[in-house]
Design an enzyme around this catalytic site. Structure first.
Site, mmCIF file in Angstrom:
data_model
loop_
_atom_site.group_PDB
_atom_site.id
_atom_site.type_symbol
_atom_site.label_atom_id
_atom_site.label_comp_id
_atom_site.label_asym_id
_atom_site.label_seq_id
_atom_site.Cartn_x
_atom_site.Cartn_y
_atom_site.Cartn_z
ATOM 1 N N HIS A 47 26.220 44.949 31.579
ATOM 2 C CA HIS A 47 25.300 43.672 31.803
ATOM 3 C C HIS A 47 25.183 43.357 33.239
ATOM 4 O O HIS A 47 24.203 42.475 33.555
ATOM 5 C CB HIS A 47 25.952 42.487 31.004
ATOM 6 C CG HIS A 47 27.131 41.813 31.585
ATOM 7 N ND1 HIS A 47 27.886 41.137 30.622
ATOM 8 C CD2 HIS A 47 27.567 41.496 32.752
ATOM 9 C CE1 HIS A 47 28.837 40.711 31.303
ATOM 10 N NE2 HIS A 47 28.701 40.861 32.715
ATOM 11 N N HIS A 48 26.009 44.022 34.235
ATOM 12 C CA HIS A 48 25.679 43.801 35.678
ATOM 13 C C HIS A 48 24.419 44.632 35.991
ATOM 14 O O HIS A 48 23.944 44.674 37.282
ATOM 15 C CB HIS A 48 26.814 44.031 36.405
ATOM 16 C CG HIS A 48 27.858 43.063 36.160
ATOM 17 N ND1 HIS A 48 28.172 41.912 37.033
ATOM 18 C CD2 HIS A 48 28.844 42.941 35.373
ATOM 19 C CE1 HIS A 48 29.228 41.149 36.472
ATOM 20 N NE2 HIS A 48 29.583 41.684 35.557
ATOM 21 N N LYS B 74 37.325 27.158 23.820
ATOM 22 C CA LYS B 74 38.191 26.399 25.168
ATOM 23 C C LYS B 74 37.368 25.184 25.566
ATOM 24 O O LYS B 74 38.277 24.022 25.447
ATOM 25 C CB LYS B 74 38.289 27.296 26.108
ATOM 26 C CG LYS B 74 38.913 28.588 25.902
ATOM 27 C CD LYS B 74 39.111 29.589 26.990
ATOM 28 C CE LYS B 74 40.403 30.112 27.335
ATOM 29 N NZ LYS B 74 41.697 29.180 27.275
ATOM 30 N N ARG C 57 18.351 37.670 46.482
ATOM 31 C CA ARG C 57 19.156 37.512 47.200
ATOM 32 C C ARG C 57 19.707 38.595 48.307
ATOM 33 O O ARG C 57 18.949 39.324 48.300
ATOM 34 C CB ARG C 57 20.505 37.343 46.091
ATOM 35 C CG ARG C 57 20.787 38.861 45.520
ATOM 36 C CD ARG C 57 21.713 38.860 44.236
ATOM 37 N NE ARG C 57 23.205 38.740 44.859
ATOM 38 C CZ ARG C 57 24.099 39.438 44.190
ATOM 39 N NH1 ARG C 57 24.095 40.009 43.245
ATOM 40 N NH2 ARG C 57 25.439 39.145 44.552
ATOM 41 N N TRP D 297 29.536 43.696 48.423
ATOM 42 C CA TRP D 297 30.754 43.928 47.977
ATOM 43 C C TRP D 297 31.162 44.774 46.994
ATOM 44 O O TRP D 297 32.031 45.312 46.859
ATOM 45 C CB TRP D 297 31.699 42.427 47.813
ATOM 46 C CG TRP D 297 31.294 42.128 46.154
ATOM 47 C CD1 TRP D 297 30.230 41.185 45.720
ATOM 48 C CD2 TRP D 297 32.213 41.981 45.320
ATOM 49 N NE1 TRP D 297 30.341 41.178 44.520
ATOM 50 C CE2 TRP D 297 31.825 41.602 44.091
ATOM 51 C CE3 TRP D 297 33.684 42.625 45.040
ATOM 52 C CZ2 TRP D 297 32.111 41.648 42.818
ATOM 53 C CZ3 TRP D 297 33.988 42.660 43.644
ATOM 54 C CH2 TRP D 297 33.170 42.301 42.633
ATOM 55 N N GLU E 163 37.695 41.906 36.458
ATOM 56 C CA GLU E 163 38.022 41.228 37.558
ATOM 57 C C GLU E 163 37.438 39.640 37.659
ATOM 58 O O GLU E 163 38.140 38.429 38.064
ATOM 59 C CB GLU E 163 37.430 41.753 38.888
ATOM 60 C CG GLU E 163 37.547 41.284 40.142
ATOM 61 C CD GLU E 163 38.864 40.925 40.783
ATOM 62 O OE1 GLU E 163 39.675 41.616 40.466
ATOM 63 O OE2 GLU E 163 39.114 39.877 41.407
ATOM 64 N N TYR F 259 37.043 37.663 34.974
ATOM 65 C CA TYR F 259 37.674 36.894 34.312
ATOM 66 C C TYR F 259 39.294 36.752 34.902
ATOM 67 O O TYR F 259 40.103 35.924 34.698
ATOM 68 C CB TYR F 259 37.910 37.420 32.684
ATOM 69 C CG TYR F 259 36.908 37.453 32.090
ATOM 70 C CD1 TYR F 259 36.300 36.097 31.754
ATOM 71 C CD2 TYR F 259 35.825 38.543 31.869
ATOM 72 C CE1 TYR F 259 35.141 36.022 31.172
ATOM 73 C CE2 TYR F 259 34.655 38.306 31.286
ATOM 74 C CZ TYR F 259 34.161 37.220 31.149
ATOM 75 O OH TYR F 259 32.982 36.969 30.687
ATOM 76 N N SER G 202 43.916 23.493 31.436
ATOM 77 C CA SER G 202 44.662 23.242 30.014
ATOM 78 C C SER G 202 46.356 22.465 30.415
ATOM 79 O O SER G 202 46.813 21.914 29.237
ATOM 80 C CB SER G 202 45.045 24.670 29.319
ATOM 81 O OG SER G 202 43.793 25.258 29.210
ATOM 82 N N SER H 230 48.753 45.523 45.981
ATOM 83 C CA SER H 230 49.531 44.229 45.901
ATOM 84 C C SER H 230 49.279 43.537 44.874
ATOM 85 O O SER H 230 50.169 42.884 44.063
ATOM 86 C CB SER H 230 48.772 43.505 47.070
ATOM 87 O OG SER H 230 48.949 42.010 46.909
ATOM 88 N N SER H 231 47.886 43.674 44.123
ATOM 89 C CA SER H 231 47.690 42.883 42.888
ATOM 90 C C SER H 231 48.408 43.735 41.599
ATOM 91 O O SER H 231 49.034 43.005 41.001
ATOM 92 C CB SER H 231 46.264 43.117 42.638
ATOM 93 O OG SER H 231 45.480 42.322 43.359
ATOM 94 N N THR I 292 34.863 31.158 24.735
ATOM 95 C CA THR I 292 34.742 30.168 25.811
ATOM 96 C C THR I 292 34.398 29.126 25.354
ATOM 97 O O THR I 292 34.916 27.788 25.532
ATOM 98 C CB THR I 292 33.666 30.896 26.867
ATOM 99 O OG1 THR I 292 34.029 32.160 27.330
ATOM 100 C CG2 THR I 292 33.609 29.829 28.227
ATOM 101 N N HIS J 254 32.020 37.789 53.090
ATOM 102 C CA HIS J 254 32.280 36.620 52.599
ATOM 103 C C HIS J 254 32.731 36.897 51.106
ATOM 104 O O HIS J 254 33.768 36.207 50.624
ATOM 105 C CB HIS J 254 30.841 35.788 52.280
ATOM 106 C CG HIS J 254 31.162 34.627 51.647
ATOM 107 N ND1 HIS J 254 31.766 33.413 51.622
ATOM 108 C CD2 HIS J 254 30.460 34.422 50.400
ATOM 109 C CE1 HIS J 254 31.511 32.794 50.677
ATOM 110 N NE2 HIS J 254 30.820 33.337 49.819
ATOM 111 N N ASP K 101 64.290 33.122 38.929
ATOM 112 C CA ASP K 101 63.308 33.533 40.080
ATOM 113 C C ASP K 101 62.434 34.225 39.337
ATOM 114 O O ASP K 101 62.314 34.431 38.072
ATOM 115 C CB ASP K 101 63.993 34.324 41.175
ATOM 116 C CG ASP K 101 63.302 34.045 42.402
ATOM 117 O OD1 ASP K 101 62.192 34.575 42.465
ATOM 118 O OD2 ASP K 101 63.662 33.328 43.271
ATOM 119 N N HIS L 294 34.051 43.672 35.816
ATOM 120 C CA HIS L 294 34.068 42.697 35.050
ATOM 121 C C HIS L 294 35.386 41.904 34.419
ATOM 122 O O HIS L 294 35.475 40.737 34.473
ATOM 123 C CB HIS L 294 33.057 42.699 33.726
ATOM 124 C CG HIS L 294 32.738 41.429 33.033
ATOM 125 N ND1 HIS L 294 31.706 40.732 33.658
ATOM 126 C CD2 HIS L 294 33.164 40.689 32.153
ATOM 127 C CE1 HIS L 294 31.384 39.587 33.010
ATOM 128 N NE2 HIS L 294 32.321 39.433 32.295
#
Lengths: 523, 292
Positions: free
Chosen positions: A301-302, A330, A449, A141, A254, A256, A267, A168-169, A327, A76, A105, A252
């Site tokens: 922090h993870h 924003k 979890r 994951w 990722e 963002y 925005s 690809s990314s 943040t 998932h 283009d 991390h």
């Protein structure tokens, strides 16, 4: 068929049928491919989520065996991150960035095609693992060793699939950066660029910085399993925790990557429907850059519970809390943009307003998780699940949906059905809260979890959450129906679509012609 | 200025990206089957590789033909340059991951196993008697000879020679680049050829060193964390040098055919940037893997 290299300009696609979509170099075609692919993956990943929620409706094992449950949580996440969200943002970038900066283009059109067409075979490999001996990966994951090294035949397929998705990314990100830095129309200075373009520029930079590190990390997993290296083996002088450091150095940024383009979309949407220019444009650019910079120095922090020196935990706690500052800038800018605006609530605006409120909830729970002493309690509980789903579902996904409603008339030439859109919005927003809000309480009460069974005292909140999951999932079918209706027909959209919106994309006809800005617009 | 909108070349459709994607898929499939012990794996892998090679000829050939046909303006050229620069940045980050593993192991993981800081209990309960040192193959003495021992390659022998080779090759390619700008084709020719030779000798020395390590020093990929970081870092670097040499050979053939002009030579420049990149990575390797 070979490349058509002659110079005269066609008005439409160079080929027809399937061949057109396989070989296209047109940014609008490729954007459409990305968006359709993303929608399919969203439904696939959503089905996996519903399997998870069905199992969790009641305590005890009901529907699937625990190993399959673990495969579902792992897949998932991978499908939603790499299949649904990232391609959705790249699809929006493909459609919109050339239109917004006045480019003919994308800068590297062939490579653009390639970065899309890597995705379907990569997902064939990834989803194919579900049918292999030993099943799909089931270690989460995040692929932590040593657990993930126990995956069956699926293991190398997952690693190579992720290598391909990373390639690809990276190719897509290079294309986006070069398009933004090299393809802007004369007069479109950096500080005149729409914020969606700005946030994507910074996202692309994060992608190029982070994805190769993931490639390195999973390569080390591969060699540890098949070629006897000791990167994550303590007996050989390595350290399983080292994987977590390398993974989250990618992971991390990722996070963002998954939210900054949504910031950009919001925005764009809020000023249009508030009929006011964006408040604090410069501070928005600086805040986005600051978030991107900080995203590289917060990764541990993870991992507050793995056993780090106290000084390390303190450092990562403080840098993480710093992120709240840009943040917050924003959030306040969006509020200030709406302040005393002449606001109307069409569907994109509804999703944008919900984004601001619900993303902020996710942000606040993130601050709670940033506190080392508190995180030791919250770690690996449903509180974490609630936190990141608040930032990813009513955050990132609402951002994508807002963007789709906002630009859909420009793509199809038809207005979408506003009644359907409003139903989609209200059902999604109500059910997403029913789905995820109770998970905060479950987590604070210490429900772990990634577990298919739980103690009976967690039953009620889990039942509520599952009801919300099905409500939210089924509401998305309205979205699909709305999309099909809008592509097939509907009220003709004007060039401007909305009430005097800002931006070059609103100067070309709706639907946007196959080729736009072959002659540079004046900015 | 020539840089106006109308001269940005946008190709209309290309079959090559899909060939590339299918080849990548076949390669990944073959690789995975091979690792799972299937007999067909290697064949499928090679098939994918062949497809990728075919794609390279087709795709890059098209680009070169378009270039010669004069379809690319300076504006397109700038896109290529920027794209290449960002690609090299992504490669730098790939190596950064492996260097990160090396630093983490040396500065944190191994000292913790030896009882430093937070590793005090780990050391006394799990790995009692293990003392932090570098090089090491860990408290379990993974790999190495029968007693778990192994030797390392000193920096002052072949690695120093290799450093000299690569640094010289960086100079020769710069000389070739300047010669190209001054339209001195003879010097361009010699400089590029010299770079290829230096690169090839580097690879030969590296291969020689690997054989020596495997046969005489009991230093293998499986020799604990030292062997892992040593071979993965130098191995990926060697793979990049190999790729660089192939790119240089293609460039050399193009030079012989009269490609590249003093003002327009993105292909040459890209390869030269790439070569400097592998050079810089080697200098970091030399310092952090061999010397320190």
């Amino acid at each position: 068929m070979s490349d058509t290299t002659h110079e005269e300009h066609h008005d439409g696609p160079h080929a027809s049928g399937m061949w057109r979509w396989l070989t296209t170099t047109n940014h609008k075609d490729i954007g459409t491919l990305y968006l359709v692919f993303s929608l399919i993956m969203f439904l696939v990943g959503g089905t996996m989520a519903l399997i998870i929620r069905t199992e969790l409706f009641q305590p005890g094992l009901q529907l699937v065996d625990p190993h399959f449950f673990n495969q579902m949580t792992t897949m998932h996440a991978l499908v939603m991150i790499f299949g649904a969200l990232m391609p959705a943002f790249v699809g929006l970038a493909n459609w919109q960035i050339p239109l917004m900066v006045g480019a003919p283009d994308m800068a590297l059109p062939r490579m653009n095609n390639w970065s899309f067409w890597i995705l379907p075979p990569a997902f064939l490999l990834l989803l194919g693992t579900l049918f292999m001996p030993g099943g799909a990966p089931a270690g989460g994951w995040t692929l932590y060793p040593p657990l993930i090294l126990q995956t069956g035949d699926a293991f190398p397929f997952v690693v190579f699939s992720l290598h391909m998705l990373g390639a690809s990314s990276i190719l897509g990100a290079i294309n986006i950066i070069v398009t933004i830095t090299n393809m802007r129309a004369p007069g479109m200075g950096f500080m005149k660029m729409p914020l969606f373009v700005w946030t994507w520029l910074i996202t692309a930079y994060l992608l190029i910085g982070a994805m190769p590190v993931l490639a390195g990390a999973i390569t080390m997993l591969l060699t540890d399993r098949y070629f006897d290296t000791s990167f994550f083996l303590a007996a050989g002088g390595g350290d399983p925790v080292m994987f977590q450091h390398i993974f989250w150095f990618f992971g991390h940024p990722e996070v963002y990557i998954l939210i900054l383009p949504a910031f950009g979309i919001i925005s764009q949407v809020i000023p249009t429907f508030s009929r006011k220019p964006l408040f604090g444009y410069v501070s928005m650019v600086i805040a986005t850059s600051a978030i991107a910079f900080l995203s590289y120095v917060v990764w541990a922090h993870h991992m507050f519970t793995v056993g780090m020196p106290a000084a390390g935990m303190l450092f990562f706690m403080i840098t993480t809390m710093f992120i709240a500052v840009p943040t917050g800038v924003k959030i306040f800018n969006w509020l200030a943009t709406m302040w005393r605006g002449s606001i109307s609530f069409e569907t994109p605006m509804l999703f944008a307003v919900a984004f601001v409120i619900l993303f902020t909830i996710g942000g606040f729970s993130g601050l709670m998780l940033a506190l080392v002493p508190a995180d030791i309690e919250y770690h690996d509980t449903y509180f974490v699940v609630a936190h990141f789903h608040y930032v990813l579902v009513p955050g990132a996904i609402f951002g994508v949906i807002a963007g789709v409603y906002y630009w859909l008339p420009k793509w199809t030439g038809h207005m979408y059905n506003e009644t359907l859109g409003k139903w989609h919005f209200w059902l999604s927003t109500i059910f997403v809260n029913i789905l995820f809000f109770p998970q905060h309480f479950l987590g604070l009460a210490s429900m772990p979890r990634r577990i298919p069974d739980y103690s009976v005292q967690f039953t009620e909140f889990n039942m509520i959450s599952t009801v919300g999951a099905f409500g939210f999932g089924l509401s998305q079918l309205l979205f699909v129906w709305m999309l099909v209706k809008c592509v097939k027909g509907g009220e003709k959209a004007s060039t401007e679509v909305w009430d005097d919106p800002e931006g070059l994309e609103w100067t070309v006809p709706s639907p946007a012609p196959y080729h736009t800005f072959e002659t540079a617009p004046k900015v | 200025m020539a840089d106006t909108k109308s001269d940005y070349f946008v190709p209309h459709g290309s079959p090559w990206p899909i060939v590339a994607s299918v080849s990548m898929f076949v390669m990944a499939l073959g690789g995975a089957l091979w690792l799972n012990g299937s007999d067909a794996g290697r064949t499928v892998l090679l098939l994918g590789l062949a497809g990728l090679t075919f794609m390279m000829f087709g795709w890059l050939g098209t680009v070169i033909r378009e270039n010669i046909a004069g379809l690319y303006s300076g504006w397109v050229d700038r896109s290529f340059r920027q794209g290449m620069a960002w690609f090299i940045f992504s490669e730098v980050m790939f190596f950064f991951g492996f260097f990160g593993a090396l630093f983490y192991a040396r500065v944190l993981a191994v000292p913790w196993l030896g009882g430093d800081g937070i590793g005090e209990a780990t050391n006394s309960l799990l790995w009692s008697g293990f003392e932090s040192e570098w090089p090491t193959n860990g408290p379990g003495e993974i790999g190495g000879d029968a007693e778990g021992g192994f030797q390392t390659i000193g920096w002052s022998g072949l690695p120093l020679l290799n450093t000299a080779l690569l640094l010289t090759s960086s100079v020769t390619i710069t000389i070739a680049h300047h010669a190209l700008k001054n339209n001195n084709r003879r010097l361009l020719n010699i400089g590029t050829l010299l770079t290829i030779v230096l690169g090839a000798v580097f690879l030969y020395v590296q291969a020689f060193e690997y054989v020596h390590a495997y046969q005489d020093l009991d230093l293998r990929l499986s020799t604990g964390i030292y062997g892992s970081t040593f071979f993965m870092l130098t191995g990926f670097h060697g793979a990049h040098v190999t790729l660089g040499v192939i790119m240089l050979v293609v460039t050399y053939i193009r030079i012989l055919r009269g490609h590249f002009t003093p003002n327009e030579h993105f292909g040459f420049q890209a390869v030269s940037w790439y070569w400097h990149f592998v050079d810089v990575v080697w200098v970091c390797l030399f310092i952090f893997v061999y010397v320190l």
